[in-house]
Scaffold this motif. Structure first.
Motif, PDB file in Angstrom:
ATOM      1  N   VAL A   1      64.830  42.653  62.489  1.00  0.00           N
ATOM      2  CA  VAL A   1      63.998  42.140  63.155  1.00  0.00           C
ATOM      3  C   VAL A   1      62.517  42.677  62.772  1.00  0.00           C
ATOM      4  CG1 VAL A   1      63.012  42.304  65.644  1.00  0.00           C
ATOM      5  CG2 VAL A   1      65.091  41.800  64.997  1.00  0.00           C
ATOM      6  N   MET A   2      62.275  43.767  62.583  1.00  0.00           N
ATOM      7  CA  MET A   2      61.088  44.699  62.072  1.00  0.00           C
ATOM      8  C   MET A   2      60.681  43.978  60.585  1.00  0.00           C
ATOM      9  SD  MET A   2      60.131  46.366  64.637  1.00  0.00           S
ATOM     10  CE  MET A   2      58.667  46.856  63.548  1.00  0.00           C
ATOM     11  N   GLY A   3      61.921  44.073  59.933  1.00  0.00           N
ATOM     12  CA  GLY A   3      61.612  43.213  58.540  1.00  0.00           C
ATOM     13  C   GLY A   3      60.959  41.926  58.594  1.00  0.00           C
ATOM     14  N   ALA A   4      61.495  41.196  59.431  1.00  0.00           N
ATOM     15  CA  ALA A   4      60.984  39.790  59.852  1.00  0.00           C
ATOM     16  C   ALA A   4      59.552  39.769  60.412  1.00  0.00           C
ATOM     17  CB  ALA A   4      62.170  38.993  60.739  1.00  0.00           C
ATOM     18  N   LEU A   5      59.401  40.649  61.346  1.00  0.00           N
ATOM     19  CA  LEU A   5      57.996  40.399  61.813  1.00  0.00           C
ATOM     20  C   LEU A   5      56.954  41.143  60.716  1.00  0.00           C
ATOM     21  CD1 LEU A   5      58.683  42.312  65.366  1.00  0.00           C
ATOM     22  CD2 LEU A   5      57.947  40.160  64.694  1.00  0.00           C
ATOM     23  N   HIS A   6      57.255  42.105  59.708  1.00  0.00           N
ATOM     24  CA  HIS A   6      56.221  42.389  58.850  1.00  0.00           C
ATOM     25  C   HIS A   6      56.127  41.388  57.916  1.00  0.00           C
ATOM     26  CE1 HIS A   6      55.584  44.237  54.818  1.00  0.00           C
ATOM     27  NE2 HIS A   6      54.975  45.225  55.505  1.00  0.00           N
ATOM     28  N   ASP A   7      57.430  40.483  57.424  1.00  0.00           N
ATOM     29  CA  ASP A   7      57.042  39.309  56.608  1.00  0.00           C
ATOM     30  C   ASP A   7      56.121  38.334  57.206  1.00  0.00           C
ATOM     31  OD1 ASP A   7      59.060  40.478  54.877  1.00  0.00           O
ATOM     32  OD2 ASP A   7      60.703  39.289  55.427  1.00  0.00           O
ATOM     33  N   ILE A   8      56.408  38.209  58.511  1.00  0.00           N
ATOM     34  CA  ILE A   8      55.287  37.428  59.115  1.00  0.00           C
ATOM     35  C   ILE A   8      53.868  37.637  59.045  1.00  0.00           C
ATOM     36  CG2 ILE A   8      54.541  36.269  61.387  1.00  0.00           C
ATOM     37  CD1 ILE A   8      57.676  36.378  62.161  1.00  0.00           C
ATOM     38  N   LEU A   9      53.585  38.902  59.556  1.00  0.00           N
ATOM     39  CA  LEU A   9      52.365  39.558  59.383  1.00  0.00           C
ATOM     40  C   LEU A   9      51.730  39.622  58.026  1.00  0.00           C
ATOM     41  CD1 LEU A   9      52.651  42.084  62.010  1.00  0.00           C
ATOM     42  CD2 LEU A   9      51.685  39.973  62.412  1.00  0.00           C
ATOM     43  N   SER A  10      52.615  39.890  56.854  1.00  0.00           N
ATOM     44  CA  SER A  10      51.999  40.068  55.531  1.00  0.00           C
ATOM     45  C   SER A  10      51.840  38.491  54.758  1.00  0.00           C
ATOM     46  CB  SER A  10      53.077  40.778  54.652  1.00  0.00           C
ATOM     47  OG  SER A  10      54.341  40.063  54.663  1.00  0.00           O
ATOM     48  N   GLN A  11      52.596  37.691  55.425  1.00  0.00           N
ATOM     49  CA  GLN A  11      52.703  36.383  54.908  1.00  0.00           C
ATOM     50  C   GLN A  11      51.420  35.372  55.661  1.00  0.00           C
ATOM     51  OE1 GLN A  11      56.515  34.861  54.369  1.00  0.00           O
ATOM     52  NE2 GLN A  11      57.254  36.498  52.940  1.00  0.00           N
ATOM     53  N   GLN A  12      50.901  35.797  56.640  1.00  0.00           N
ATOM     54  CA  GLN A  12      50.322  35.064  57.539  1.00  0.00           C
ATOM     55  C   GLN A  12      48.934  34.419  56.842  1.00  0.00           C
ATOM     56  OE1 GLN A  12      49.098  36.924  61.281  1.00  0.00           O
ATOM     57  NE2 GLN A  12      47.893  35.475  61.905  1.00  0.00           N
ATOM     58  N   ASP A  13      48.233  35.237  56.176  1.00  0.00           N
ATOM     59  CA  ASP A  13      47.204  34.504  55.339  1.00  0.00           C
ATOM     60  C   ASP A  13      47.733  33.454  54.427  1.00  0.00           C
ATOM     61  OD1 ASP A  13      45.309  35.995  56.960  1.00  0.00           O
ATOM     62  OD2 ASP A  13      45.220  37.736  55.492  1.00  0.00           O
ATOM     63  N   ASP A  14      48.506  33.926  53.674  1.00  0.00           N
ATOM     64  CA  ASP A  14      49.050  32.999  52.669  1.00  0.00           C
ATOM     65  C   ASP A  14      49.738  31.651  53.201  1.00  0.00           C
ATOM     66  OD1 ASP A  14      48.382  34.667  50.671  1.00  0.00           O
ATOM     67  OD2 ASP A  14      50.518  35.544  50.353  1.00  0.00           O
TER      68      ASP A  14
END
Length: 141
Positions: free
Chosen positions: A4-17
């Motif tokens: 879950v934490m990994g998925a949340l991190h992915d969402i936040l890190s990929q948000q701009d892209d």
């Protein structure tokens, strides 16, 4: 929890892209419409995709806040286990240091005296019996 934490991190890190990609797709569809190309299906899919993405971005902070309590609990649990393990190591170290081979200051006379005492003990045992204990083994003469 890690997933879950990994998925949340992915969402936040990929948000701009992801936002940039959606904008690029929108511009591409507008261009294609101007060229009188039928892109109704793609436009509706893009609208749904944007809506889903906005929902994910909106839910991510709430999910992160909800997971935080589990993280804190797991962190306390791990910290407690580490403390218990450290205590076991300290107890083992103290017990190990009390063993006779750690009780010498390192002076040659003390070590020679201990060696002589050990030899005397085994010599006396050999004189009194017909066998000597050699660290769990019996040697018969």
């Amino acid at each position: 929890l890690l997933k879950v934490m990994g998925a949340l991190h992915d969402i936040l890190s990929q948000q701009d892209d992801m936002d940039l990609s959606m904008d690029s797709l929108t511009e591409s569809l507008v261009f294609l419409q101007e060229q009188e190309i039928d892109v109704k299906e793609q436009s509706s899919r893009l609208v749904k995709m944007k809506s889903d993405w906005q929902g994910i971005k909106k839910r991510a902070p709430k999910i992160k806040a909800g997971v935080r309590t589990f993280q804190e609990r797991e962190g306390r649990k791990i910290k407690h286990e580490i403390t218990k393990f450290g205590e076991k190591i300290d107890l083992f170290r103290d017990t190990f240091k009390k063993m006779c081979f750690f009780q010498f200051s390192g002076e040659v006379d003390e070590i020679d005296m201990a060696y002589s005492t050990c030899l005397l003990y085994t010599s006396d045992a050999a004189d009194e019996e017909d066998s000597v204990d050699l660290g769990g083994r019996r040697s018969t003469e």
